[in-house]
Design a protein around this motif. Structure first.
Motif, PDB file in Angstrom:
ATOM      1  N   ALA A 153      46.636  37.522 -50.788  1.00 18.19           N
ATOM      2  CA  ALA A 153      45.306  37.939 -51.233  1.00 18.19           C
ATOM      3  C   ALA A 153      44.948  37.318 -52.571  1.00 18.19           C
ATOM      4  CB  ALA A 153      45.259  39.460 -51.329  1.00 18.19           C
ATOM      5  N   SER A 154      45.964  36.942 -53.349  1.00 13.02           N
ATOM      6  CA  SER A 154      45.742  36.351 -54.672  1.00 13.02           C
ATOM      7  C   SER A 154      45.751  34.829 -54.635  1.00 13.02           C
ATOM      8  CB  SER A 154      46.823  36.845 -55.646  1.00 13.02           C
ATOM      9  OG  SER A 154      46.849  38.260 -55.682  1.00 13.02           O
ATOM     10  N   GLY A 155      45.925  34.244 -53.462  1.00 15.46           N
ATOM     11  CA  GLY A 155      45.990  32.791 -53.347  1.00 15.46           C
ATOM     12  C   GLY A 155      47.304  32.347 -52.724  1.00 15.46           C
ATOM     13  N   THR A 156      47.734  31.148 -53.072  1.00 17.89           N
ATOM     14  CA  THR A 156      48.964  30.593 -52.523  1.00 17.89           C
ATOM     15  C   THR A 156      50.126  30.896 -53.459  1.00 17.89           C
ATOM     16  OG1 THR A 156      47.723  28.816 -51.472  1.00 17.89           O
ATOM     17  CG2 THR A 156      50.086  28.503 -51.676  1.00 17.89           C
ATOM     18  N   ALA A 157      51.258  31.308 -52.882  1.00 13.49           N
ATOM     19  CA  ALA A 157      52.432  31.649 -53.685  1.00 13.49           C
ATOM     20  C   ALA A 157      53.665  31.001 -53.088  1.00 13.49           C
ATOM     21  CB  ALA A 157      52.606  33.164 -53.738  1.00 13.49           C
ATOM     22  N   LYS A 158      54.621  30.690 -53.962  1.00 13.76           N
ATOM     23  CA  LYS A 158      55.894  30.160 -53.500  1.00 13.76           C
ATOM     24  C   LYS A 158      56.719  31.280 -52.898  1.00 13.76           C
ATOM     25  CE  LYS A 158      59.969  27.596 -55.113  1.00 13.76           C
ATOM     26  NZ  LYS A 158      60.637  26.989 -56.287  1.00 13.76           N
ATOM     27  N   GLY A 159      57.409  30.976 -51.819  1.00 13.14           N
ATOM     28  CA  GLY A 159      58.215  32.003 -51.167  1.00 13.14           C
ATOM     29  C   GLY A 159      59.449  31.416 -50.509  1.00 13.14           C
ATOM     30  N   TRP A 160      60.241  32.307 -49.947  1.00 18.85           N
ATOM     31  CA  TRP A 160      61.463  31.925 -49.228  1.00 18.85           C
ATOM     32  C   TRP A 160      61.527  32.727 -47.934  1.00 18.85           C
ATOM     33  CZ3 TRP A 160      60.939  32.589 -54.359  1.00 18.85           C
ATOM     34  CH2 TRP A 160      61.348  31.536 -55.205  1.00 18.85           C
ATOM     35  N   ARG A 161      61.783  32.052 -46.836  1.00 15.33           N
ATOM     36  CA  ARG A 161      61.951  32.741 -45.552  1.00 15.33           C
ATOM     37  C   ARG A 161      63.429  33.078 -45.389  1.00 15.33           C
ATOM     38  NH1 ARG A 161      59.408  29.501 -42.780  1.00 15.33           N
ATOM     39  NH2 ARG A 161      57.501  30.666 -42.341  1.00 15.33           N
ATOM     40  N   VAL A 162      63.726  34.361 -45.125  1.00 23.35           N
ATOM     41  CA  VAL A 162      65.116  34.815 -44.982  1.00 23.35           C
ATOM     42  C   VAL A 162      65.243  35.644 -43.706  1.00 23.35           C
ATOM     43  CG1 VAL A 162      65.501  34.869 -47.480  1.00 23.35           C
ATOM     44  CG2 VAL A 162      64.718  36.943 -46.315  1.00 23.35           C
ATOM     45  N   SER A 163      66.484  35.907 -43.312  1.00 20.16           N
ATOM     46  CA  SER A 163      66.769  36.780 -42.171  1.00 20.16           C
ATOM     47  C   SER A 163      67.515  38.005 -42.685  1.00 20.16           C
ATOM     48  CB  SER A 163      67.603  36.053 -41.120  1.00 20.16           C
ATOM     49  OG  SER A 163      67.897  36.916 -40.025  1.00 20.16           O
ATOM     50  N   LEU A 164      66.966  39.179 -42.430  1.00 20.81           N
ATOM     51  CA  LEU A 164      67.592  40.428 -42.842  1.00 20.81           C
ATOM     52  C   LEU A 164      68.564  40.880 -41.761  1.00 20.81           C
ATOM     53  CD1 LEU A 164      64.349  42.238 -44.066  1.00 20.81           C
ATOM     54  CD2 LEU A 164      65.944  40.858 -45.426  1.00 20.81           C
ATOM     55  N   ASN A 165      69.753  41.283 -42.153  1.00 23.37           N
ATOM     56  CA  ASN A 165      70.729  41.752 -41.166  1.00 23.37           C
ATOM     57  C   ASN A 165      70.211  42.949 -40.398  1.00 23.37           C
ATOM     58  OD1 ASN A 165      72.597  39.799 -41.899  1.00 23.37           O
ATOM     59  ND2 ASN A 165      73.667  41.128 -43.333  1.00 23.37           N
ATOM     60  N   SER A 166      69.525  43.864 -41.101  1.00 21.32           N
ATOM     61  CA  SER A 166      69.102  45.113 -40.463  1.00 21.32           C
ATOM     62  C   SER A 166      67.887  45.677 -41.178  1.00 21.32           C
ATOM     63  CB  SER A 166      70.251  46.131 -40.507  1.00 21.32           C
ATOM     64  OG  SER A 166      69.790  47.442 -40.255  1.00 21.32           O
ATOM     65  N   VAL A 167      66.912  46.169 -40.404  1.00 21.09           N
ATOM     66  CA  VAL A 167      65.799  46.979 -40.918  1.00 21.09           C
ATOM     67  C   VAL A 167      65.781  48.252 -40.089  1.00 21.09           C
ATOM     68  CG1 VAL A 167      63.309  47.163 -41.253  1.00 21.09           C
ATOM     69  CG2 VAL A 167      64.454  44.979 -41.644  1.00 21.09           C
ATOM     70  N   LYS A 168      65.818  49.410 -40.758  1.00 19.07           N
ATOM     71  CA  LYS A 168      65.962  50.672 -40.044  1.00 19.07           C
ATOM     72  C   LYS A 168      65.004  51.723 -40.581  1.00 19.07           C
ATOM     73  CE  LYS A 168      69.581  53.942 -38.600  1.00 19.07           C
ATOM     74  NZ  LYS A 168      71.021  54.266 -38.730  1.00 19.07           N
ATOM     75  N   LEU A 169      64.280  52.358 -39.670  1.00 22.14           N
ATOM     76  CA  LEU A 169      63.441  53.518 -39.974  1.00 22.14           C
ATOM     77  C   LEU A 169      63.969  54.681 -39.163  1.00 22.14           C
ATOM     78  CD1 LEU A 169      59.821  52.034 -39.785  1.00 22.14           C
ATOM     79  CD2 LEU A 169      61.362  52.086 -41.740  1.00 22.14           C
ATOM     80  N   GLY A 170      64.470  55.715 -39.820  1.00 22.99           N
ATOM     81  CA  GLY A 170      65.076  56.819 -39.071  1.00 22.99           C
ATOM     82  C   GLY A 170      66.202  56.286 -38.206  1.00 22.99           C
ATOM     83  N   GLY A 171      66.108  56.537 -36.889  1.00 20.85           N
ATOM     84  CA  GLY A 171      67.119  56.037 -35.970  1.00 20.85           C
ATOM     85  C   GLY A 171      66.711  54.749 -35.280  1.00 20.85           C
ATOM     86  N   VAL A 172      65.597  54.132 -35.720  1.00 17.33           N
ATOM     87  CA  VAL A 172      65.081  52.930 -35.061  1.00 17.33           C
ATOM     88  C   VAL A 172      65.499  51.710 -35.877  1.00 17.33           C
ATOM     89  CG1 VAL A 172      63.053  51.786 -34.099  1.00 17.33           C
ATOM     90  CG2 VAL A 172      63.119  54.295 -34.247  1.00 17.33           C
ATOM     91  N   GLU A 173      66.544  51.044 -35.428  1.00 17.87           N
ATOM     92  CA  GLU A 173      67.109  49.909 -36.159  1.00 17.87           C
ATOM     93  C   GLU A 173      66.879  48.611 -35.394  1.00 17.87           C
ATOM     94  OE1 GLU A 173      71.301  48.684 -38.367  1.00 17.87           O
ATOM     95  OE2 GLU A 173      71.374  49.950 -36.575  1.00 17.87           O
ATOM     96  N   VAL A 174      66.485  47.566 -36.130  1.00 18.57           N
ATOM     97  CA  VAL A 174      66.322  46.232 -35.562  1.00 18.57           C
ATOM     98  C   VAL A 174      67.194  45.284 -36.371  1.00 18.57           C
ATOM     99  CG1 VAL A 174      64.724  44.344 -35.066  1.00 18.57           C
ATOM    100  CG2 VAL A 174      63.991  46.713 -34.752  1.00 18.57           C
ATOM    101  N   LEU A 175      67.956  44.442 -35.689  1.00 21.75           N
ATOM    102  CA  LEU A 175      68.859  43.491 -36.342  1.00 21.75           C
ATOM    103  C   LEU A 175      68.261  42.094 -36.344  1.00 21.75           C
ATOM    104  CD1 LEU A 175      72.205  44.645 -34.672  1.00 21.75           C
ATOM    105  CD2 LEU A 175      71.246  45.421 -36.838  1.00 21.75           C
ATOM    106  N   GLY A 176      68.569  41.335 -37.394  1.00 23.98           N
ATOM    107  CA  GLY A 176      68.098  39.953 -37.457  1.00 23.98           C
ATOM    108  C   GLY A 176      66.589  39.852 -37.589  1.00 23.98           C
ATOM    109  N   VAL A 177      66.021  40.454 -38.637  1.00 19.16           N
ATOM    110  CA  VAL A 177      64.568  40.514 -38.827  1.00 19.16           C
ATOM    111  C   VAL A 177      64.131  39.462 -39.839  1.00 19.16           C
ATOM    112  CG1 VAL A 177      62.617  41.957 -39.535  1.00 19.16           C
ATOM    113  CG2 VAL A 177      64.556  42.979 -38.314  1.00 19.16           C
ATOM    114  N   GLU A 178      63.164  38.646 -39.461  1.00 17.72           N
ATOM    115  CA  GLU A 178      62.631  37.648 -40.392  1.00 17.72           C
ATOM    116  C   GLU A 178      61.856  38.335 -41.509  1.00 17.72           C
ATOM    117  OE1 GLU A 178      58.912  35.037 -39.954  1.00 17.72           O
ATOM    118  OE2 GLU A 178      60.531  33.696 -39.307  1.00 17.72           O
TER     119      GLU A 178
END
Length: 215
Positions: A153-178
């Motif tokens: 929203a503020s324009g163009t920014a430098k970033g890095w694309r990574v892979s997260l081992n796990s993202v979990k909300l309550g009991g809902v877990e997803v592995l390998g999340v970009e």
């Protein structure tokens, strides 16, 4: 003497057999796999080595080739087992999130087993966070991430694309999340984008968002 030698060999061979890791493939993705090694779950990318020295040689949506004790073997996707035998499929897990201030959905969860506060953003293609949040979560994005430029929203920014081992909300877990890590202080909250939401079931109903694990 020969008899003692034979007994010694039998004992050593039995110990080695018992020490062989128990390996099962419980999740498959292009170029990555989730392994259960002696009861420990681990996401590995091609070339990475996990517990007991098990290495992922190749993986696609149908099978994985692992190097176990120096020998390459092909594994197909399995259900997980418990010590008592075959584990029954888990019940479908669902959690509800109440709409908060400004019509947004805020929810606590974890990233790589570290506590995190999320703002659900169905307009974001990926989970996104600023560099300070990534450091707090122990994500070495400058080393393991892929440099990129992102539109914000503020324009163009430098970033890095990574892979997260796990993202979990309550009991809902997803592995390998970009995820995307952005340089600076934007976003102020970790955005829960579609790289997570596309891999779960979700719906909105009367001021609530419901997220359900896919099986």
């Amino acid at each position: 003497m020969p008899r003692l030698f034979v007994l010694f060999c039998l004992t050593v061979c039995s110990s080695l057999a018992l020490a062989a890791p128990q390996v099962r493939v419980v999740g498959l993705f292009p170029g990555a796999a989730v392994l259960n090694i002696d009861g420990q779950r681990k996401l590995l990318k091609i070339g990475q080595t996990g517990p007991a020295g098990v290495q992922l040689v190749s993986a696609d949506a149908h099978k994985a080739v692992l190097r176990v004790d120096g020998a390459e073997q092909t594994y197909e996707l399995e259900r997980e087992y418990s010590g008592d035998g075959y584990a029954a499929p888990a019940a479908r897990t669902e959690m509800g999130i109440a709409r908060g201030t400004g019509g947004h959905y805020w929810v606590a969860g974890t990233i790589n087993n570290q506590n995190a506060q999320f703002l659900v953003d169905t307009g974001a293609t990926s989970v996104a966070m600023n560099e300070g949040q990534a450091r707090r979560l122990g994500i070495d994005f400058r080393t393991v991430g892929t440099p990129m430029m992102a539109s914000t929203a503020s324009g163009t920014a430098k970033g890095w694309r990574v892979s997260l081992n796990s993202v979990k909300l309550g009991g809902v877990e997803v592995l390998g999340v970009e995820a995307i890590v952005l340089e600076g202080d934007f976003p102020t909250e970790i955005l829960l984008g579609m790289s997570y939401l596309n891999r779960v079931g979700w719906r909105e109903d009367q001021g609530m968002m419901y997220i359900q694990a896919k099986h």
